[in-house]
Design a protein around this motif. Structure first.
Motif, PDB file in Angstrom:
ATOM      1  N   ARG A 139     -24.292 -48.125 -86.106  1.00 60.18           N
ATOM      2  CA  ARG A 139     -22.865 -47.854 -85.935  1.00 60.18           C
ATOM      3  C   ARG A 139     -22.703 -46.582 -85.109  1.00 60.18           C
ATOM      4  O   ARG A 139     -23.385 -45.575 -85.342  1.00 60.18           O
ATOM      5  CB  ARG A 139     -22.162 -47.695 -87.279  1.00 60.18           C
ATOM      6  N   ALA A 180     -15.438 -52.321 -85.469  1.00 66.09           N
ATOM      7  CA  ALA A 180     -15.381 -52.699 -86.883  1.00 66.09           C
ATOM      8  C   ALA A 180     -14.180 -53.606 -87.120  1.00 66.09           C
ATOM      9  O   ALA A 180     -13.112 -53.425 -86.524  1.00 66.09           O
ATOM     10  CB  ALA A 180     -15.284 -51.451 -87.756  1.00 66.09           C
ATOM     11  N   ARG A 192     -11.991 -46.722 -84.555  1.00 60.29           N
ATOM     12  CA  ARG A 192     -12.913 -47.546 -85.324  1.00 60.29           C
ATOM     13  C   ARG A 192     -14.335 -47.394 -84.793  1.00 60.29           C
ATOM     14  O   ARG A 192     -14.550 -47.106 -83.610  1.00 60.29           O
ATOM     15  CB  ARG A 192     -12.492 -49.012 -85.241  1.00 60.29           C
ATOM     16  N   ILE A 195     -20.046 -51.492 -83.877  1.00 61.41           N
ATOM     17  CA  ILE A 195     -21.247 -52.070 -84.485  1.00 61.41           C
ATOM     18  C   ILE A 195     -22.072 -52.706 -83.371  1.00 61.41           C
ATOM     19  O   ILE A 195     -21.588 -53.566 -82.629  1.00 61.41           O
ATOM     20  CB  ILE A 195     -20.880 -53.108 -85.549  1.00 61.41           C
ATOM     21  N   ASP A 229     -26.169 -49.205 -90.154  1.00 64.19           N
ATOM     22  CA  ASP A 229     -25.072 -50.089 -90.543  1.00 64.19           C
ATOM     23  C   ASP A 229     -25.361 -50.609 -91.950  1.00 64.19           C
ATOM     24  O   ASP A 229     -26.119 -51.569 -92.128  1.00 64.19           O
ATOM     25  CB  ASP A 229     -24.936 -51.250 -89.552  1.00 64.19           C
TER      26      ASP A 229
END
Length: 336
Positions: A139, A180, A192, A195, A229
């Motif tokens: 992430r 995300a 955000r 990922i 993550d």
């Protein structure tokens, strides 16, 4: 009538009177025999006998009335006894129902404990599988919204190559990259996270280790952070561990957070590793650090305490139900 005939009739009448007198004397003699010898010479004997008979009759009547009253009391007592027996039978029935209800409650509590422990184990296993599926992910935090344009993979690949000091021959192959899956925040809120899923786990490790090594990474003047993550449950637990590590560092005690949410403390007496904050609670209290564990974590710790124990140990501790008990519980549930 002739004179002879008159004489005969007169003589016959005298004879009849004599016979009557004789019969009366015989009857008086019989009565005299019934009377006591003392009464034979006492003119009031008959009166005394009659008085005794009256007294006996009165006593007999009183005794008969007493017998009738006793029978009445006996019938009343028998009625009360029957009522008490009926009440006792009802109480016995109620006690039986209460006993059956208590037994059923005990079985249901055992079944609930079994199901709670099984559910907790399944949830832990599911969380572990989820984190294993996320092993190739990282992430990236801090990159402003819409900076990627319409092509996320080319954008994030170029960012890795320009922002990180990677080897030139390192091939970065991504399976996918996206923001995300949460609603887009307002302009004043933090952006955000992104990922990123790598095709090669070793490349992902190189990128992440280099990002952690460089630390000061920016994009358009914004600080950018890299992290693994993890599943939401692991993120929640690791956040608690990081707060404890922060308190320990304020006391000049070195500590680290290990996967998934373990706490490693470096003490003068040696290094200690705890599987959870619950296990480290007593040690942290001695170090002057308070830990607030919610009931959910306490229950989970209790239910998972013997996750790797043998079936024999589980039988001894009574944590599992036999198949027969489970079948009985299912039958009782179907009947009700």
């Amino acid at each position: 009538m002739s004179q002879k005939q008159s004489k005969r009739d007169t003589k016959a009448g005298k004879n009849d009177d004599g016979k009557s007198t004789q019969k009366q004397l015989t009857l008086d003699a019989s009565v005299a025999n019934v009377v006591s010898p003392e009464a034979k010479t006492d003119t009031g004997g008959v009166a005394a006998l009659l008085s005794e008979l009256r007294k006996f009759r009165q006593e007999s009547g009183d005794a008969q009335r007493d017998i009738i009253e006793s029978q009445t009391r006996l019938e009343t007592s028998m009625t009360e006894i029957k009522q008490q027996i009926s009440q006792l039978e009802e109480m016995t029935t109620v006690e039986g129902r209460v006993s059956n209800t208590e037994d059923k409650g005990i079985r249901q509590e055992r079944a609930l404990a079994y199901l709670l422990k099984r559910d907790t184990k399944l949830a832990a296993r599911q969380d572990d599988l989820e984190n294993r599926l996320r092993r190739n992910n990282i992430r990236v935090y801090g990159i402003p919204e819409d900076a990627e344009g319409k092509a996320m993979i080319p954008f994030i690949t170029g960012f890795f190559k320009t922002a990180l000091k990677l080897q030139e021959d390192l091939i970065i192959s991504l399976e996918r990259a996206h923001r995300a899956t949460t609603p887009k925040p307002k302009s004043s809120a933090p952006p955000r996270s992104i990922i990123v899923r790598f095709l090669d786990l070793s490349v992902k490790q190189v990128v992440l280790q280099q990002a952690w090594k460089q630390r000061d990474i920016e994009y358009q003047g914004k600080k950018v952070y890299f992290d693994q993550d993890y599943s939401p449950e692991v993120v929640r637990k690791r956040k608690q561990v990081r707060e404890v590590i922060k308190k320990l560092r304020e006391r000049n005690i070195k500590a680290q957070a290990l996967y998934p949410a373990q706490l490693k403390i470096f003490l003068e007496t040696g290094v200690k590793t705890f599987g959870s904050l619950g296990e480290a609670q007593s040690t942290l209290t001695d170090l002057g650090v308070t830990v607030d564990l919610d009931d959910r974590d306490k229950l989970e710790r209790e239910l998972l305490r013997d996750s790797w124990s043998t079936q024999g140990n589980q039988r001894k501790r009574g944590f599992s139900l036999s198949p027969g008990e489970i079948r009985d519980i299912m039958k009782s549930v179907e009947q009700h």
